[in-house]
Design a protein around this motif. Structure first.
Motif, mmCIF file in Angstrom:
data_model
loop_
_atom_site.group_PDB
_atom_site.id
_atom_site.type_symbol
_atom_site.label_atom_id
_atom_site.label_comp_id
_atom_site.label_asym_id
_atom_site.label_seq_id
_atom_site.Cartn_x
_atom_site.Cartn_y
_atom_site.Cartn_z
ATOM 1 N N ASP A 162 0.845 -1.206 0.000
ATOM 2 C CA ASP A 162 0.000 0.000 0.000
ATOM 3 C C ASP A 162 0.874 1.246 0.000
ATOM 4 O O ASP A 162 0.601 2.214 -0.719
ATOM 5 C CB ASP A 162 -0.908 0.015 1.242
ATOM 6 C CG ASP A 162 -2.015 -1.030 1.167
ATOM 7 O OD1 ASP A 162 -2.348 -1.462 0.044
ATOM 8 O OD2 ASP A 162 -2.537 -1.412 2.234
ATOM 9 N N GLU A 188 -4.590 -8.330 -5.195
ATOM 10 C CA GLU A 188 -5.895 -8.577 -4.583
ATOM 11 C C GLU A 188 -5.788 -8.705 -3.075
ATOM 12 O O GLU A 188 -4.819 -9.276 -2.556
ATOM 13 C CB GLU A 188 -6.479 -9.878 -5.142
ATOM 14 C CG GLU A 188 -6.956 -9.752 -6.566
ATOM 15 C CD GLU A 188 -7.620 -11.027 -7.034
ATOM 16 O OE1 GLU A 188 -8.854 -11.105 -6.985
ATOM 17 O OE2 GLU A 188 -6.889 -11.945 -7.427
ATOM 18 N N SER A 189 -6.774 -8.167 -2.369
ATOM 19 C CA SER A 189 -6.876 -8.396 -0.935
ATOM 20 C C SER A 189 -8.301 -8.095 -0.531
ATOM 21 O O SER A 189 -9.006 -7.363 -1.225
ATOM 22 C CB SER A 189 -5.914 -7.501 -0.169
ATOM 23 O OG SER A 189 -6.412 -6.178 -0.119
ATOM 24 N N ASP A 190 -8.744 -8.688 0.575
ATOM 25 C CA ASP A 190 -10.091 -8.367 1.024
ATOM 26 C C ASP A 190 -10.145 -8.262 2.545
ATOM 27 O O ASP A 190 -10.036 -7.177 3.094
ATOM 28 C CB ASP A 190 -11.086 -9.398 0.484
ATOM 29 C CG ASP A 190 -12.526 -8.975 0.724
ATOM 30 O OD1 ASP A 190 -12.741 -7.798 1.064
ATOM 31 O OD2 ASP A 190 -13.431 -9.811 0.568
ATOM 32 N N CYS A 191 -10.227 -9.381 3.256
ATOM 33 C CA CYS A 191 -10.458 -9.297 4.706
ATOM 34 C C CYS A 191 -9.227 -8.826 5.478
ATOM 35 O O CYS A 191 -9.335 -8.204 6.511
ATOM 36 C CB CYS A 191 -10.929 -10.643 5.242
ATOM 37 S SG CYS A 191 -9.633 -11.894 5.343
ATOM 38 N N ARG A 192 -8.070 -9.131 4.975
ATOM 39 C CA ARG A 192 -6.782 -8.831 5.626
ATOM 40 C C ARG A 192 -6.697 -9.414 7.036
ATOM 41 O O ARG A 192 -6.049 -8.867 7.915
ATOM 42 C CB ARG A 192 -6.515 -7.323 5.640
ATOM 43 C CG ARG A 192 -6.402 -6.762 4.222
ATOM 44 C CD ARG A 192 -5.482 -5.592 4.123
ATOM 45 N NE ARG A 192 -5.364 -5.156 2.729
ATOM 46 C CZ ARG A 192 -4.474 -4.278 2.302
ATOM 47 N NH1 ARG A 192 -3.612 -3.746 3.157
ATOM 48 N NH2 ARG A 192 -4.408 -3.948 1.043
ATOM 49 N N CYS A 245 -10.156 -14.984 4.099
ATOM 50 C CA CYS A 245 -10.964 -14.900 2.877
ATOM 51 C C CYS A 245 -10.288 -15.569 1.679
ATOM 52 O O CYS A 245 -10.963 -16.002 0.757
ATOM 53 C CB CYS A 245 -11.317 -13.457 2.552
ATOM 54 S SG CYS A 245 -9.963 -12.510 1.834
ATOM 55 N N THR A 305 -8.280 -14.182 -0.509
ATOM 56 C CA THR A 305 -8.186 -13.311 -1.694
ATOM 57 C C THR A 305 -6.744 -12.958 -2.038
ATOM 58 O O THR A 305 -6.365 -12.960 -3.205
ATOM 59 C CB THR A 305 -9.002 -12.022 -1.484
ATOM 60 O OG1 THR A 305 -10.312 -12.385 -1.074
ATOM 61 C CG2 THR A 305 -9.079 -11.202 -2.755
ATOM 62 N N CYS A 306 -5.943 -12.628 -1.027
ATOM 63 C CA CYS A 306 -4.578 -12.214 -1.334
ATOM 64 C C CYS A 306 -3.805 -13.398 -1.908
ATOM 65 O O CYS A 306 -3.955 -14.526 -1.461
ATOM 66 C CB CYS A 306 -3.875 -11.619 -0.110
ATOM 67 S SG CYS A 306 -3.935 -12.597 1.388
ATOM 68 N N CYS A 327 -1.573 -11.400 3.780
ATOM 69 C CA CYS A 327 -2.020 -10.288 4.633
ATOM 70 C C CYS A 327 -1.571 -10.472 6.081
ATOM 71 O O CYS A 327 -1.462 -9.502 6.828
ATOM 72 C CB CYS A 327 -3.536 -10.142 4.550
ATOM 73 S SG CYS A 327 -4.448 -11.595 5.096
ATOM 74 N N ALA A 334 -2.749 -9.788 -9.999
ATOM 75 C CA ALA A 334 -4.103 -10.340 -9.892
ATOM 76 C C ALA A 334 -4.325 -11.409 -10.948
ATOM 77 O O ALA A 334 -4.043 -11.190 -12.124
ATOM 78 C CB ALA A 334 -5.134 -9.221 -10.048
ATOM 79 N N CYS A 346 -7.697 -20.162 -1.762
ATOM 80 C CA CYS A 346 -6.807 -19.087 -2.212
ATOM 81 C C CYS A 346 -6.020 -19.477 -3.462
ATOM 82 O O CYS A 346 -5.595 -18.628 -4.224
ATOM 83 C CB CYS A 346 -5.852 -18.682 -1.100
ATOM 84 S SG CYS A 346 -4.694 -19.970 -0.605
#
Lengths: 258, 232
Positions: A38, A55-59, A63, A65-66, A84, A114, A162
């Motif tokens: 970031d 990609e990331s979501d819940c961190r 989830c 995503t990462c 994350c 991604a 994942c």
């Protein structure tokens, strides 16, 4: 901390990609890996450059995503950790870090880091469901399930989808994911009616997505952030053999009155 | 059945099961070789020569002289062909499934034997061809006499180069079996986390026994532990 990053940049699915070098200083060891990215992206935006797509979501590691391969390891150097939940203290000051997307034909790169993981969704759609009674909710514990089986089913259900198993496998095989999804339903009574159909459909979909075959390297369970065991692959193989060679489903025939 | 073979799991099972048959042959071959250490019988015929004769006359009534042996050879060759063909199909799939490689890849879980399966398998294949020309047909062995198994072994393993080649081939076989044996049980779902350690250790142990068993013959001959026959 001061870091040298080599990040895979690819403008679009069809474009040629390459590694781009970034020097980053003042990295706090307490940052997560994604927070570090970031910061890098904020710097890039300030300079008017295109930020890195990841990609990331819940961190919070649940989830799935990462997704990135860090120095040749899916989700980075720590075991049972998603990107994350990976912190910069796991790296050394002045370290060079290579960041690459998941590499598999079934996971084409969308942009930079991604990738398109909808192949997993199609495997789930093929048979990762059970038939349930609609209407009022059933009573809790209405259906007794032995502790051992329910625990094993939960171990498989821990899969967050994942794709690290595919990324880590030298064959690009999705057998750990598929076997976890088949097993968590197949181990409990609710999953029995579709058990035979499920294993056939999901394995066939997995093959259609052009994932590779398994040669028992064991890299997938090592990379899995949820520590899912390759013994589920053996379980899936057994189920598949049974479905294809023993309990072959006959097409329904009309029953005539006698 | 054919659609089972078409699936990746089907192919994996075929490789595992054919590999298991080949393993059983390897065990039998190794055990048979141990006759070299039994010396001569009361007719003055060496036990290993008698064993070679026995393999040809076994079930002679039903299959004729050498018939059963040829049946076994044909079966083995078919199994080996299926093993190789299926592995090759899976290798093609592997290349397709990961078209772009990683710049860096840090493999931690896979063993050396797992990563050298293809290379080791290729070495074993070359060895099989050489071994057949060497001690079965005798084409590449000077002074080879058909049926004189014990004498042929002495003719063969006088050369340090030959002994060295056999050592390399058996090392490849040992590594191949170590991963192959465990892999067989894992593929058929017979492993389980409670006994996995035992299975892995057992696979490694059995591989070591097989390698040492096979190598004991050329080494014992080369170092003069086994005395050459009178006609050499």
């Amino acid at each position: 901390m001061r870091l040298t990053l080599y990040v895979w940049r690819q403008p679009s699915a069809d474009a040629q990609g390459d590694f781009v070098k970034y020097d980053l200083s003042d990295v706090s060891p307490d940052m997560s890996f994604l927070e570090m990215l970031d910061v890098l992206n904020a710097n890039l935006e300030e300079l008017g450059k295109e930020p890195i797509v990841f990609e990331s979501d819940c961190r919070e590691g649940i989830c799935g995503t990462c997704s990135m391969v860090i120095n040749g390891r899916a989700h980075g150097p720590e075991s049972k950790t998603t990107v994350c939940q990976l912190h910069m203290r796991s790296f050394q000051d002045g370290e060079t870090i290579y960041i690459e997307p998941w590499r598999a034909r079934a996971f084409p790169v969308v942009k930079d880091l991604a990738v398109d993981r909808s192949a997993f969704d199609r495997i789930i759609q093929a048979g990762g469901y059970i038939s349930v009674r609609t209407g009022s909710a059933p009573d809790a514990n209405e259906m007794p399930i032995p502790k051992v089986e329910s625990d094993l089913s939960m171990d498989a259900a821990a899969c967050i989808g994942c794709g690290a198993c595919v990324a880590a496998c030298p064959n690009g095989s999705a057998m750990l994911f598929t076997s976890a999804k088949i097993s968590h339903l197949g181990l409990v009574p609710q999953g029995q009616p579709e058990r035979t159909k499920r294993v056939k459909k999901m394995v066939e979909q997995m093959d259609d997505e052009l994932f590779g075959s398994c040669t028992n390297y064991g890299e997938c369970q090592d990379a899995c952030p949820k520590g899912i065991s390759i013994s589920f692959i053996g379980r899936m193989n057994k189920d598949y053999m049974k479905a294809k060679l023993i309990e072959v489903e006959e097409p329904r025939k009309e029953v005539e009155s006698q | 059945m054919l659609s089972f073979y078409k699936s990746t799991i089907g192919k994996k099972v075929v490789v595992a099961v054919t590999g298991c048959f080949l393993f059983l042959f390897v065990i039998g071959h190794m055990a048979g070789n141990m006759k070299v250490f039994l010396g001569y019988d009361r007719h003055g015929v060496h036990h290993i020569d008698a064993y070679g004769h026995f393999l040809r006359t076994f079930l002679e009534d039903a299959f004729g002289y050498g018939g059963f042996l040829w049946l076994m050879r044909g079966g083995l060759l078919a199994i080996l062909a299926l093993h190789l063909y299926t592995v090759m199909q899976l290798q093609v799939l592997k290349a397709k499934a990961r078209p772009v490689d990683y710049k860096k890849q840090d493999l931690r879980a896979s063993t050396f034997s797992a990563r050298t399966m293809m290379l080791g398998g290729f070495v074993i294949l070359l060895f099989i061809v050489f071994h057949l020309l060497h001690l079965t047909l005798g084409t590449v062995l000077e002074g080879f006499v058909h049926g004189e198994v014990y004498a042929n072994l002495h003719r063969a393993f006088r050369s340090p180069l030959t002994v060295f080649m056999y050592i390399i081939a058996m090392a490849a076989l040992g590594l191949h079996l170590r991963h192959g044996l465990w892999s067989f049980l894992q593929t058929l779902g017979l492993d389980n986390p409670d006994r996995n350690k035992c299975i892995r250790l057992g696979a490694a142990g059995l591989s070591v026994v097989i390698v040492l068993g096979f190598l004991s013959v050329p080494l014992a001959i080369y170092f003069g532990i086994l005395i050459p026959p009178a006609n050499l």
